[in-house]
Write an enzyme that holds these catalytic residues in place. Structure first.
Site, PDB file in Angstrom:
ATOM      1  N   GLY A   7     -18.810  31.986  13.747  1.00  0.00           N
ATOM      2  CA  GLY A   7     -18.678  30.543  13.577  1.00  0.00           C
ATOM      3  C   GLY A   7     -19.995  29.929  13.160  1.00  0.00           C
ATOM      4  N   LEU A   8     -20.102  29.584  11.879  1.00  0.00           N
ATOM      5  CA  LEU A   8     -21.350  29.054  11.330  1.00  0.00           C
ATOM      6  C   LEU A   8     -21.109  27.669  10.739  1.00  0.00           C
ATOM      7  CD1 LEU A   8     -22.523  32.363   9.641  1.00  0.00           C
ATOM      8  CD2 LEU A   8     -23.376  31.385  11.777  1.00  0.00           C
ATOM      9  N   ARG A  10     -21.104  23.284  11.897  1.00  0.00           N
ATOM     10  CA  ARG A  10     -22.159  22.314  12.188  1.00  0.00           C
ATOM     11  C   ARG A  10     -23.138  22.817  13.232  1.00  0.00           C
ATOM     12  NH1 ARG A  10     -17.892  18.379  12.018  1.00  0.00           N
ATOM     13  NH2 ARG A  10     -17.751  18.520  14.274  1.00  0.00           N
ATOM     14  N   GLY A  12     -23.029  26.207  14.849  1.00  0.00           N
ATOM     15  CA  GLY A  12     -23.369  27.615  14.730  1.00  0.00           C
ATOM     16  C   GLY A  12     -24.386  27.921  13.657  1.00  0.00           C
ATOM     17  N   ASP A  30     -18.605  34.112   9.324  1.00  0.00           N
ATOM     18  CA  ASP A  30     -17.826  32.892   9.163  1.00  0.00           C
ATOM     19  C   ASP A  30     -16.813  33.113   8.058  1.00  0.00           C
ATOM     20  OD1 ASP A  30     -18.160  29.753  10.025  1.00  0.00           O
ATOM     21  OD2 ASP A  30     -17.416  29.921   7.967  1.00  0.00           O
ATOM     22  N   GLY A 114     -25.969  18.913  19.302  1.00  0.00           N
ATOM     23  CA  GLY A 114     -25.443  18.464  18.019  1.00  0.00           C
ATOM     24  C   GLY A 114     -26.194  19.036  16.838  1.00  0.00           C
ATOM     25  N   LYS A 166     -20.132  20.933  30.826  1.00  0.00           N
ATOM     26  CA  LYS A 166     -20.222  20.325  29.492  1.00  0.00           C
ATOM     27  C   LYS A 166     -19.146  19.263  29.304  1.00  0.00           C
ATOM     28  CE  LYS A 166     -21.713  19.983  25.194  1.00  0.00           C
ATOM     29  NZ  LYS A 166     -20.625  19.517  24.353  1.00  0.00           N
ATOM     30  N   GLU A 173     -21.155  10.912  28.117  1.00  0.00           N
ATOM     31  CA  GLU A 173     -21.531  10.511  26.751  1.00  0.00           C
ATOM     32  C   GLU A 173     -20.583   9.427  26.224  1.00  0.00           C
ATOM     33  OE1 GLU A 173     -20.598  13.045  23.019  1.00  0.00           O
ATOM     34  OE2 GLU A 173     -22.442  13.855  23.897  1.00  0.00           O
TER      35      GLU A 173
END
Length: 305
Positions: A7-8, A10, A12, A30, A114, A166, A173
């Site tokens: 998973g690459l 945002r 990764g 990915d 993020g 999380k 948040e």
């Protein structure tokens, strides 16, 4: 240390680079061949030294289930799978059980930071057996910010605890963003206020409400004064709902988080300035897609390249 990363997107993509910068060898896979290091999961697995560690960074739900099921069939006893996505904590128990049948270890790790994590580092919350957490500590140290480990990493508890922490983090948040956004709308509505961006800018140093979210608020207003290029439609990615569900299950009053979640639902029926600011903040810290005014589908988010 050499790991696989599936998973690459945002998160990764930048995590791979931060790991590399921290001296960790990474082979990433990915479905997008433009960012992938290998043509298949099998090729990625073959490149890894035994015992193998594979970090999964894909969307929660069905996609994560499919990836972990595939890894259960292809990895060997003594290997380790780390789920760093935003999976619901209840799914972690199923994933651990599936992998345990093959004597493969499992950790769930909540990751916060993020699209800014590459430069600033990531906050990390791990769940699982202590010896597995210790074996993966070089990864956590490479990903987290400089400074004392306890300020950016915690072994929260058993499997599921990392994603639970999380989840609550993301619920908080929601409430923080909503408070800032409502303050923004109130300032915009008052005729004697002549400089709304300047007001928030003046809060960045020395005030009790200073924070990174406030800094991103100022950045969003500098890029788009009045937020004219953003619709007030705000998505929710699940963690806020799960937090409210847990609050109900444990009879814990959570009015601020619940109201913030409901405000997102209401945003899909109007175009309030406050919800434009929430949409802008989500784009600023996470690269989440926003809708342009009058647009029925979100515009492309800030995708790392």
């Amino acid at each position: 240390m050499h790991i696989g990363l599936i998973g690459l997107g945002r998160m990764g993509f930048n995590m791979r680079q931060r790991l590399l910068d921290g001296g960790i060898e990474v082979t990433g896979y990915d479905r997008n061949p433009e960012v992938s290091d290998t043509a298949s999961v099998d090729e990625m697995i073959r490149s890894l030294p035994v015992p193998r560690t594979v970090w999964v960074m894909v969307p929660s739900g069905t996609v994560t289930d499919e990836v972990i099921t595939e890894l259960a069939d292809k990895l060997s006893a003594g290997d380790l799978v780390i789920d760093g996505g935003n999976s619901k904590f209840t799914a972690d128990r199923d994933h651990e059980a599936l992998l345990a049948d093959r004597q493969i270890g499992f950790l769930d790790v909540g990751v916060s930071g993020g699209i800014w994590g590459l430069a600033n580092g990531y906050g990390l919350m791990a769940g699982g057996r202590g010896e597995l957490v210790e074996s993966a500590m070089p990864l956590f140290d490479a990903l987290r910010p400089d400074g004392p480990r306890a300020e950016s990493f915690v072994h929260v508890g058993d499997v599921g605890a990392g994603h639970y922490a999380k989840m609550v983090h993301n619920g908080i948040e929601y409430g923080l963003m909503q408070a800032y956004a409502e303050g923004y709308e109130l300032l915009e509505a008052k005729d004697i206020i002549k400089d709304v961006p300047g007001t928030f800018r003046a809060w960045q140093k020395g005030t009790v409400v200073r924070s990174w979210l406030l800094d991103l608020m100022v950045k969003a207003l500098e890029e788009d004064p009045g937020l004219s290029q953003i619709s007030g439609y705000v998505e929710d990615s699940g963690e806020g709902r799960w937090t409210v569900e847990e609050a109900i299950a444990h009879a814990v009053p959570a009015p601020a988080i619940t109201a913030a979640l409901f405000a997102r639902f209401a945003s899909r029926e109007d175009d309030a300035p406050a919800m434009k600011m929430v949409a802008a903040l989500r784009n600023q810290f996470g690269g989440h897609a926003v809708r342009k005014p009058g647009q029925s589908q979100p515009a492309a988010g800030t995708e790392p390249k």
